[in-house]
Design a protein around this motif. Structure first.
Motif, PDB file in Angstrom:
ATOM      1  N   GLU A  21       0.820  -1.208   0.000  1.00  0.00           N
ATOM      2  CA  GLU A  21       0.000   0.000   0.000  1.00  0.00           C
ATOM      3  C   GLU A  21       0.856   1.261   0.000  1.00  0.00           C
ATOM      4  O   GLU A  21       1.926   1.323   0.608  1.00  0.00           O
ATOM      5  CB  GLU A  21      -0.914   0.009   1.217  1.00  0.00           C
ATOM      6  N   ASN A  22       0.385   2.264  -0.721  1.00  0.00           N
ATOM      7  CA  ASN A  22       0.942   3.610  -0.681  1.00  0.00           C
ATOM      8  C   ASN A  22      -0.144   4.517  -0.116  1.00  0.00           C
ATOM      9  O   ASN A  22      -1.270   4.547  -0.624  1.00  0.00           O
ATOM     10  CB  ASN A  22       1.331   4.080  -2.084  1.00  0.00           C
ATOM     11  N   ILE A  23       0.185   5.243   0.925  1.00  0.00           N
ATOM     12  CA  ILE A  23      -0.814   6.055   1.618  1.00  0.00           C
ATOM     13  C   ILE A  23      -0.927   7.422   0.951  1.00  0.00           C
ATOM     14  O   ILE A  23       0.060   8.152   0.832  1.00  0.00           O
ATOM     15  CB  ILE A  23      -0.455   6.219   3.101  1.00  0.00           C
ATOM     16  N   ILE A  24      -2.126   7.749   0.513  1.00  0.00           N
ATOM     17  CA  ILE A  24      -2.401   9.083  -0.017  1.00  0.00           C
ATOM     18  C   ILE A  24      -2.737  10.026   1.129  1.00  0.00           C
ATOM     19  O   ILE A  24      -2.256  11.152   1.190  1.00  0.00           O
ATOM     20  CB  ILE A  24      -3.546   9.023  -1.043  1.00  0.00           C
ATOM     21  N   ILE A  25      -3.578   9.566   2.060  1.00  0.00           N
ATOM     22  CA  ILE A  25      -3.894  10.345   3.256  1.00  0.00           C
ATOM     23  C   ILE A  25      -4.305   9.377   4.358  1.00  0.00           C
ATOM     24  O   ILE A  25      -4.895   8.328   4.093  1.00  0.00           O
ATOM     25  CB  ILE A  25      -5.016  11.379   2.986  1.00  0.00           C
ATOM     26  N   SER A  26      -3.959   9.720   5.592  1.00  0.00           N
ATOM     27  CA  SER A  26      -4.392   8.960   6.764  1.00  0.00           C
ATOM     28  C   SER A  26      -5.048   9.929   7.743  1.00  0.00           C
ATOM     29  O   SER A  26      -5.029  11.148   7.546  1.00  0.00           O
ATOM     30  CB  SER A  26      -3.207   8.244   7.420  1.00  0.00           C
ATOM     31  N   ASN A  27      -5.645   9.382   8.788  1.00  0.00           N
ATOM     32  CA  ASN A  27      -6.372  10.200   9.768  1.00  0.00           C
ATOM     33  C   ASN A  27      -7.410  11.089   9.088  1.00  0.00           C
ATOM     34  O   ASN A  27      -7.604  12.247   9.455  1.00  0.00           O
ATOM     35  CB  ASN A  27      -5.401  11.062  10.586  1.00  0.00           C
ATOM     36  N   PHE A  28      -8.065  10.527   8.093  1.00  0.00           N
ATOM     37  CA  PHE A  28      -9.083  11.231   7.313  1.00  0.00           C
ATOM     38  C   PHE A  28     -10.403  10.543   7.630  1.00  0.00           C
ATOM     39  O   PHE A  28     -10.662   9.440   7.162  1.00  0.00           O
ATOM     40  CB  PHE A  28      -8.739  11.130   5.831  1.00  0.00           C
ATOM     41  N   LYS A  29     -11.239  11.187   8.404  1.00  0.00           N
ATOM     42  CA  LYS A  29     -12.338  10.506   9.073  1.00  0.00           C
ATOM     43  C   LYS A  29     -13.379   9.958   8.101  1.00  0.00           C
ATOM     44  O   LYS A  29     -14.063  10.697   7.415  1.00  0.00           O
ATOM     45  CB  LYS A  29     -13.000  11.464  10.074  1.00  0.00           C
ATOM     46  N   ASN A  30     -13.460   8.633   8.046  1.00  0.00           N
ATOM     47  CA  ASN A  30     -14.519   7.916   7.336  1.00  0.00           C
ATOM     48  C   ASN A  30     -14.658   8.285   5.864  1.00  0.00           C
ATOM     49  O   ASN A  30     -15.713   8.741   5.420  1.00  0.00           O
ATOM     50  CB  ASN A  30     -15.857   8.120   8.054  1.00  0.00           C
ATOM     51  N   PRO A  31     -13.607   8.056   5.064  1.00  0.00           N
ATOM     52  CA  PRO A  31     -13.767   8.232   3.616  1.00  0.00           C
ATOM     53  C   PRO A  31     -14.614   7.105   3.041  1.00  0.00           C
ATOM     54  O   PRO A  31     -14.427   5.934   3.384  1.00  0.00           O
ATOM     55  CB  PRO A  31     -12.330   8.169   3.095  1.00  0.00           C
ATOM     56  N   ILE A  32     -15.554   7.450   2.181  1.00  0.00           N
ATOM     57  CA  ILE A  32     -16.407   6.446   1.555  1.00  0.00           C
ATOM     58  C   ILE A  32     -16.113   6.354   0.065  1.00  0.00           C
ATOM     59  O   ILE A  32     -15.694   5.333  -0.451  1.00  0.00           O
ATOM     60  CB  ILE A  32     -17.897   6.771   1.790  1.00  0.00           C
ATOM     61  N   THR A  33     -16.324   7.439  -0.638  1.00  0.00           N
ATOM     62  CA  THR A  33     -16.292   7.412  -2.094  1.00  0.00           C
ATOM     63  C   THR A  33     -14.925   7.809  -2.635  1.00  0.00           C
ATOM     64  O   THR A  33     -14.148   8.487  -1.963  1.00  0.00           O
ATOM     65  CB  THR A  33     -17.377   8.350  -2.650  1.00  0.00           C
ATOM     66  N   ILE A  34     -14.642   7.378  -3.862  1.00  0.00           N
ATOM     67  CA  ILE A  34     -13.393   7.765  -4.521  1.00  0.00           C
ATOM     68  C   ILE A  34     -13.629   7.806  -6.021  1.00  0.00           C
ATOM     69  O   ILE A  34     -14.452   7.060  -6.564  1.00  0.00           O
ATOM     70  CB  ILE A  34     -12.249   6.789  -4.158  1.00  0.00           C
ATOM     71  N   PHE A  35     -12.927   8.725  -6.698  1.00  0.00           N
ATOM     72  CA  PHE A  35     -13.009   8.843  -8.148  1.00  0.00           C
ATOM     73  C   PHE A  35     -11.666   9.362  -8.641  1.00  0.00           C
ATOM     74  O   PHE A  35     -10.882   9.921  -7.864  1.00  0.00           O
ATOM     75  CB  PHE A  35     -14.142   9.797  -8.550  1.00  0.00           C
ATOM     76  N   VAL A  36     -11.378   9.160  -9.921  1.00  0.00           N
ATOM     77  CA  VAL A  36     -10.101   9.612 -10.477  1.00  0.00           C
ATOM     78  C   VAL A  36     -10.352  10.384 -11.764  1.00  0.00           C
ATOM     79  O   VAL A  36     -11.247  10.054 -12.542  1.00  0.00           O
ATOM     80  CB  VAL A  36      -9.152   8.423 -10.751  1.00  0.00           C
TER      81      VAL A  36
END
Length: 814
Positions: free
Chosen positions: A689-704
């Motif tokens: 894994e490569n971390i884009i962001i951590s401690n980011f409360k409850n991410p659900i959706t993602i798009f590129v």
């Protein structure tokens, strides 16, 4: 040997230069100045000017704040933050703790595990740091204050869920130094509310509390035996008390003593019940009496006051699903019909009545949790109704972002953002103002009920991007009237309830967008019959699988038409349905795998063999995996596990993030609050894994997508509970030979100090990166950059001009 080592070093250096990808966050929407999931409000004169100000505690932003009544008439100023460090803030109270005549503030939070107070330093609302009263609580819920031991100062009370404690804390010196926790009871399961009053008429303050643990709920009061804080529990009362929403003291029958009123939320029907104080001495019958059952819509908060100034106590109710309303007391404990104050606000967690505007009427202030609102309502003179007056704090962010995508909505050549706001009950979009990723505020397309998904595409064939939206009641679409993002009214596709996912594609090969959706155990599609957005009847694809949360229409079997891939989290199946004839006649389900709880599915060619593979993830097992399309015809192999440590894996997507010609994977980890990506070696072997962001409360959706027009893939995501939308700029550094535009010249190169930069267009930004793609610094000058402080080696200088064009140059520091 030296030659081999040098060769190995060269390979590693090249890999770092070409493969490293860093991301820089750009917040498009946040909640600065707002209140996110408020759980409590309180009214007091915080600034000592003789009028009533207001306080709030909001859970999702961990915030305790106050609002000044600027003119004494109910015009409130901006939010003033006392603390943003009370984790899951749940309760706020105000009183003079230290006896200096100023109103101090008490607070707690469900994840804070402590009770604290803040000193009002100057009596005008400037607060000092938190002072801990106790940290011996596990998930504290409610706090209050009263003089329990009759020594002239304010003591503190609390309830806490996980340790079942009802407790109080003695103010030992009247200056805010508190003694140890004194536990009244641990026998109640999940005690929530706590209040004080003289229940038995002996002149001492007793304590009332209630439990909200389903069929084991009950209420009880604790007698202050000698007025010195020695409490004894009285018999529990549990008749008709089920999942108690709130418990208060109130003189229901106008006989001069305090009765007990409880909001009971039994599955068979919600009701408000009361226990009569039969003799004014605290003797209560075992059986309760029902006050009201009429359409209470999950009552959460109660408040007793004389709303209509007729000298008896009326009852105000805040509910989860039915807004705000009140019941008139006819004088002897019988109540009139429900009178609505506001039926548009949901999750009313706290109501308080107090005279806000100095007209001798009881106005109403309230906190609405999932509505993200703190507001007040004016009581009209001589009338029995309230007018909504002012929202003190609302959600300045994107309330409950559940789904995101991007497309050019306004036809200006860049990518805008489409968002479904589940708690905000709306579909909205953000304009990419300059093509560089600077976004407008959210622009509402439509208000819909708890939308789970939206899809953007040209529904009516006019060349403009329209929007399709799902809600609890129906599936609708909205026409982009002018191609600029001004949308028309809803056009109903169907009235099926609880569609959880939607997709649009040309299913029948007639050149227009048809609609696919899934609800409960039905997966279906509807034909766009005329290419203008007139949709035909529902055509069932399957009724065998339960609860799909994700679908995609792609050509799985390489026959030139759109097949359908879904994950069903209800029964764990990953399936695909073949479009048998290219006309939308689908075959039976082809099961790819059965997991515990798959939450997202996507299709891409992960191994570069010319066919579509399937990627998915499992929320409960924390796994991310993909399945190879073995023959290009939809025969899939076993799961290839990419990771087993994505805690709360929710949404998955793929794109070429590092510009090496293959599909990498991005995903969200809901529970641990991370957004991750995994690099593909081109054959379906993925990196750690490569971390884009951590401690980011409850991410659900993602798009590129490419949000800044620099021809690489950026990442779009959101925090469901922080109400933020964020895109991450891909800072991938190209090798200098790949820059063919030559917009800028840079010299001398190599250098041991300054680099001069020439450009025909004014330069706006110069940034310097190391050979791992990590940002080192941004130059303070726009015509040269000083790298004299850097060590010897290879660096990359990225230059942007005022037209938004950029170029990266490789430089050597001597």
């Amino acid at each position: 040997m030296k030659t081999k080592l040098l060769f190995l070093f060269t390979i590693l250096l090249s890999f770092s230069i070409y493969a490293q990808v860093d991301f820089e966050a750009h917040i498009t929407v946040d909640d600065t100045g707002g209140t996110n999931n408020p759980r409590s409000v309180f009214a007091a004169d915080i600034d000592g000017d003789g009028d009533i100000d207001m306080l709030s505690a909001s859970a999702n932003d961990n915030k305790i704040a106050w609002y000044e009544n600027t003119d004494g008439l109910g015009t409130f100023g901006p939010q003033q933050i006392i603390s943003e460090n009370i984790l899951l803030a749940s309760s706020v109270f105000a009183t003079d703790i230290d006896g200096d005549g100023n109103i101090d503030v008490l607070a707690t939070g469900s994840d804070a595990d402590k009770i604290v107070w803040y000193k009002n330093l100057n009596g005008h609302g400037s607060f000092g740091p938190e002072q801990i009263i106790s940290n011996e609580t596990n998930r504290p819920q409610h706090i209050s204050a009263a003089d329990l031991d009759n020594d002239g100062d304010m003591d503190v009370l609390s309830t806490s869920l996980s340790d079942n404690k009802i407790a109080w804390y003695k103010n030992t010196n009247g200056l805010g130094a508190f003694g140890p926790q004194q536990v009244l009871s641990t026998a109640f399961i999940s005690p929530m509310d706590i209040s004080t009053g003289d229940i038995n008429g002996d002149g001492y303050l007793d304590i009332l509390s209630g439990s909200d643990y389903y069929n084991e709920s009950s209420v009880a009061w604790f007698k202050n035996n000698n007025g010195l804080g020695n409490f004894y529990q009285q018999p529990e009362l549990s008749s008709q008390v089920f999942d108690a929403g709130d418990t208060i003291l109130m003189d229901v029958d106008n006989d001069g003593d305090l009765d007990i009123v409880v909001a009971s939320r039994e599955s068979g029907g919600h009701k408000i019940v009361w226990f009569q104080n039969t003799n004014g001495l605290g003797n209560f019958p075992i059986l309760s009496q029902t006050l009201m059952t009429v359409d209470l819509s999950w009552p959460e908060s109660l408040y007793a006051t004389d709303v209509d100034n007729d000298n008896d106590m009326d009852l105000v109710v805040g509910s989860k699903n039915g807004g705000l309303f009140w019941f008139k007391n006819n004088g002897s404990g019988t109540f009139g019909p429900k009178q609505i104050i506001d039926n548009q606000t949901s999750d009313v967690t706290k109501v308080v009545l107090v005279d806000i505007d100095n007209d001798d009427n009881q106005d109403l202030i309230m906190a609405a949790g999932t509505s993200d609102r703190v507001a007040w309502y004016k009581k009209n003179n001589g009338q029995d109704n309230f007018d909504y007056t002012q929202e003190l704090a609302g959600i300045n962010g994107a309330s409950g972002v559940y789904n995101l995508s991007s497309i050019d909505i306004d036809n200006d050549g860049d990518k805008d953002i489409l968002a479904t706001l589940r708690r905000g009950n709306r579909i909205a979009w953000q304009e990419n103002l300059n093509g560089l990723g600077t976004f407008s505020e959210l622009k509402t397309i439509a208000y819909v009920n708890t939308p789970p998904a939206a899809y953007a595409g040209d529904v009516d064939g006019d060349g403009y991007i329209d929007v399709i939206a799902a809600s609890k009641e129906k599936l609708t679409w909205y026409k982009n009237l002018d191609g600029q993002g001004n949308f028309g009214s809803e056009q109903i596709i169907n009235n099926i309830e609880t569609s959880e996912t939607i997709y649009a594609a040309d299913i029948d090969n007639d050149g227009d967008l048809d609609v696919l959706s899934s609800e409960a155990n039905n997966t279906y599609w509807q034909e766009n019959t005329d290419g203008l957005g007139t949709f035909g009847p529902i055509k069932i694809i399957s009724d065998q699988y339960w609860l799909s949360d994700s679908m995609v229409a792609k050509d799985v079997d390489n026959d030139g038409d759109k097949d359908l891939i879904l994950c069903y989290w209800g029964d764990g199946n990953i399936v695909w349905f073949e479009n048998l004839d290219g006309q939308g006649n689908f075959g039976s389900a082809n099961i790819i795998d059965t997991l515990l709880s798959p939450d997202s599915v996507y299709a891409a060619d992960l191994d570069n063999d010319g066919d579509l593979d399937v990627l998915t993830l499992d929320y409960f097992t924390d796994e991310v995996m993909w399945y190879e399309n073995l023959d290009g015809n939809g025969s899939f192999g076993d799961a290839n596990i990419i990771s087993s440590s994505v805690d709360g894996a929710w949404t998955i997507y793929s794109a070429d993030l590092d510009n090496d010609g293959d599909e990498d994977i991005v995903c969200t980890a809901y529970i641990e609050g991370r957004v991750l990506w995994f690099e593909n070696d081109g054959e379906g072997n993925f990196s750690n894994e490569n971390i884009i962001i951590s401690n980011f409360k409850n991410p659900i959706t993602i798009f590129v997508d490419d949000y800044d027009g620099d021809n690489d893939i950026d990442i779009l995501t959101s925090s469901y509970f922080l109400d933020e939308i964020v895109w991450f700029e891909n800072l991938f550094i190209l090798d200098v030979e790949e820059n063919t535009t030559n917009l800028f010249s840079i010299y001398p190169n190599p250098t041991n100090g300054f680099l001069n930069i020439k450009s025909e267009v004014p330069i706006t930004e110069i940034t310097v990166y190391n050979n791992l793609g990590q940002l080192l610094f941004t130059s303070e000058e726009n015509s040269r950059v000083d790298i004299s402080a850097l060590s010897k080696g290879i660096y990359f200088v990225k230059i942007k001009d005022e037209n938004g064009l950029s170029e990266t140059k490789k430089v050597i520091k001597k």
